[in-house]
Design a protein around this motif. Sequence first.
Motif, short mmCIF file in Angstrom:
data_model
loop_
_atom_site.label_atom_id
_atom_site.label_comp_id
_atom_site.label_asym_id
_atom_site.label_seq_id
_atom_site.Cartn_x
_atom_site.Cartn_y
_atom_site.Cartn_z
N SER A 83 -4.59 -28.63 60.17
CA SER A 83 -5.34 -29.52 61.06
C SER A 83 -6.28 -28.72 61.96
O SER A 83 -7.23 -29.25 62.50
CB SER A 83 -4.40 -30.42 61.85
N TYR B 11 -1.22 -42.40 54.18
CA TYR B 11 -0.95 -43.53 53.29
C TYR B 11 0.28 -43.31 52.43
O TYR B 11 1.14 -44.14 52.32
CB TYR B 11 -2.17 -43.80 52.40
N ASP C 233 -3.77 -39.20 61.35
CA ASP C 233 -3.77 -40.42 62.12
C ASP C 233 -2.99 -41.51 61.41
O ASP C 233 -2.16 -42.19 61.99
CB ASP C 233 -5.22 -40.88 62.31
N LYS C 234 -3.28 -41.66 60.11
CA LYS C 234 -2.61 -42.70 59.35
C LYS C 234 -2.42 -42.25 57.92
O LYS C 234 -3.29 -42.46 57.08
CB LYS C 234 -3.43 -44.00 59.39
N ALA D 101 -7.64 -36.86 51.77
CA ALA D 101 -8.32 -37.56 52.86
C ALA D 101 -8.95 -36.57 53.82
O ALA D 101 -8.67 -35.37 53.77
CB ALA D 101 -7.33 -38.43 53.63
N ARG E 60 -10.95 -31.33 55.12
CA ARG E 60 -10.37 -32.28 54.21
C ARG E 60 -8.99 -31.75 53.78
O ARG E 60 -8.78 -30.55 53.74
CB ARG E 60 -11.26 -32.42 52.98
N ASP F 18 -8.80 -35.86 59.97
CA ASP F 18 -8.51 -36.79 61.06
C ASP F 18 -7.75 -38.01 60.57
O ASP F 18 -6.81 -38.46 61.19
CB ASP F 18 -9.82 -37.26 61.72
N ASP F 19 -8.22 -38.53 59.42
CA ASP F 19 -7.61 -39.74 58.88
C ASP F 19 -6.17 -39.51 58.48
O ASP F 19 -5.29 -40.32 58.75
CB ASP F 19 -8.39 -40.22 57.65
N ILE F 20 -5.92 -38.38 57.83
CA ILE F 20 -4.59 -38.20 57.24
C ILE F 20 -3.52 -38.04 58.31
O ILE F 20 -2.41 -38.55 58.16
CB ILE F 20 -4.59 -37.04 56.23
N SER G 72 -13.79 -41.11 50.55
CA SER G 72 -13.18 -39.81 50.84
C SER G 72 -11.66 -39.87 50.77
O SER G 72 -10.97 -38.94 51.12
CB SER G 72 -13.60 -39.34 52.23
N ARG G 73 -11.14 -41.00 50.31
CA ARG G 73 -9.70 -41.18 50.43
C ARG G 73 -9.07 -41.61 49.11
O ARG G 73 -9.47 -42.60 48.51
CB ARG G 73 -9.44 -42.25 51.49
N SER H 161 -11.24 -45.25 49.64
CA SER H 161 -12.62 -45.24 50.09
C SER H 161 -13.27 -44.01 49.46
O SER H 161 -12.65 -43.33 48.65
CB SER H 161 -12.69 -45.20 51.61
#
Lengths: 340, 331
Positions: free
Chosen positions: B220, B248, B245-246, B238, B225, B241-243, B312-313, B310
Amino acid sequence: MQQTVTKMEKCEAKSQVNILEVRNLKKYFPIKSGILQKTTGHIKAVDGINLEVKRGETLGIVGESGCGKSTMGRTLIRLYEPTEGEIIFNGNDITHLSESQLRKLMRKQMQMIFQDPFASLNPRKTLGKILHEPLKTHQLYADNYERSERVAELLETVGLNRSFTNRYPHEFSGGQRQRIGIARALALQPELIIADEAVSALDVSIQAQIINLMEDLQEEFNLTYIFISHDLSVVRHIASRVGVMYLGNLVELANKEDIYIEPLHPYTKALLSAVPMIRKKDLSKRERIVLRGDLPSPSNPPSGCVFHTRCPAKMDICREVIPTFKDCGSSHFVACHLYE
Amino acid sequence: MSALLEVKNLKTYFVSKKRVVPAVDGVDITIRKGETVGLVGESGCGKSMTSLSIIGLVPSPGGKIVDGQILLDGVNLVDLSENNMCKVRGRDIAMIFQEPMTSLNPVLTVGEQIIEVIMYHLQLNRSDATQKAINLLKMVGFPRADKIIKEYPHRLSGGMRQRVMIAMAMSCNPKLLIADEPTTALDVTIQAQVLELMKELSRKFETSILLVTHDLGVVSELAERVIVMYAGQVVEEALVDDIFDKPYHPYTEGLIDSVPLIEGAITRLNSIPGNVPSPEEMPKGCRFAPRCRVAFDRCYSEEPTLQSISTSRFVRCFLYEEGEVNGCSRL
């Protein structure tokens, strides 16, 4: 100074008796050279440590490699002979006891969990034999049948199948082996367990399992832990008080929240700021203090404060005078001239 | 930005007389120029084998890339001969290993080892190469670089050795730097030094970095990515930031929740039960199903594919089959 604190705490809570007291503990290793193996110097691995461990608490000891935290752990349990100082366990001075006296007086009550679950289990013995051995040595239980029962019970306690007794260590994964190490430490129903980097060799998901297990066991058997680790996040999770070591000295010792939220010693501050954090959003809030240079050699520690060679807040006095380890209020001990 | 490295359907298997062990089983990775990508997972998930496949150092005999392409600037590295691969290795792709002591030659001075790389790839003469080696060591933060080149590895500390390794890796301005657990053997304060250095170098030279690590904190800090691997496959990809944060995938979620936070606050760690399955006894269906908190019938019979959520995900899980993003709620 140490005594005034003890007095204060005695007034506060009489039930909180110290299980272990350490006074001015030193452990030097000789450096030998030449054909005659003359001692030409000393590695000052542990250089004058004072601390108290309260019954039922988890004392975390953190520091970088080479700071003497493992040597301290091993000296406390008398795997190493202390060079100087006193170790008082349950009110008995165990510093100079002989091996047989040790076995009678404290081995049962003080046990150790080692870092490397691969190296600390005998590969030629079955699990049953490994766990039988401490019970036999201390002549617990009447016969082999009862001992086997106890071994099976131990395996269940640490979350392993009781039918595993005939298997060898190589048949187990790292996490399972660490459970075996814990079972071995629990076998004699100790009061104090010294865990030296007990979860460092494990993957995070397995690490979490072992930490949870250690917490459950602490509650169930009212254990006291000295948890030695270089991983500040793990220590923050498991410990109630934390001591920070640098080059054989304890530089700061306080309740967990005080250490992590309001660290006083510049080394503690740098150490905490260096830990990579997982949540990116928090990253902007803190400033990283990057320490220059490496740990000085413990055979020739710097004069005055041992940290002055790397300290960002160095003053003239630091080079000459050794700071005292003293209480800055609410049992927050620190050895730094900034707080004199 | 165009892709610098494209790994397509990479399969690296270990074949013996008795059995076939799929260490890497259909991995896709794309790295753009100047980008830092983190490859995370627990031991045995195939992340190191993926990086060794890219640089062409799969242990042989036994290991073999059986399928897939590794395109570096459009050139398929899998098809290159060993001779040609030698020219790519070190010049276009460089690697930093976990244990800096075992990856340096103990009987040669560190200068000798850096000079060898420079002379081989850049065809410089000895004195120019020496000068370049000194400059490189200065760049990675040795003030007395002209003295350091005469030192043997055992005389240096762990952090210094790792900086020598970085100097060596950067000597030919590689397009891609593979860092396999570069800071795992180092103390936190030294780790902070090395991470700062890597950040600075990738900015300065626009080097792409593939950061292989199990430490989510390091990822991090450094990566843009993240690719999460489990049992030889990519399970989630992902932006960093996304990974965090949330997450999947339930595995990613478990992985993140297993880490004690330096900020404290969690009372009990959420561990993932069980162990990583060994490659020879892969479970049927989803490979994570036996350890999964939310597994249902279908997970045990069918294998999920990597779904695009999406641009990038990506995630490999039946919970997100129709692009739904509601299945896995955070605890």
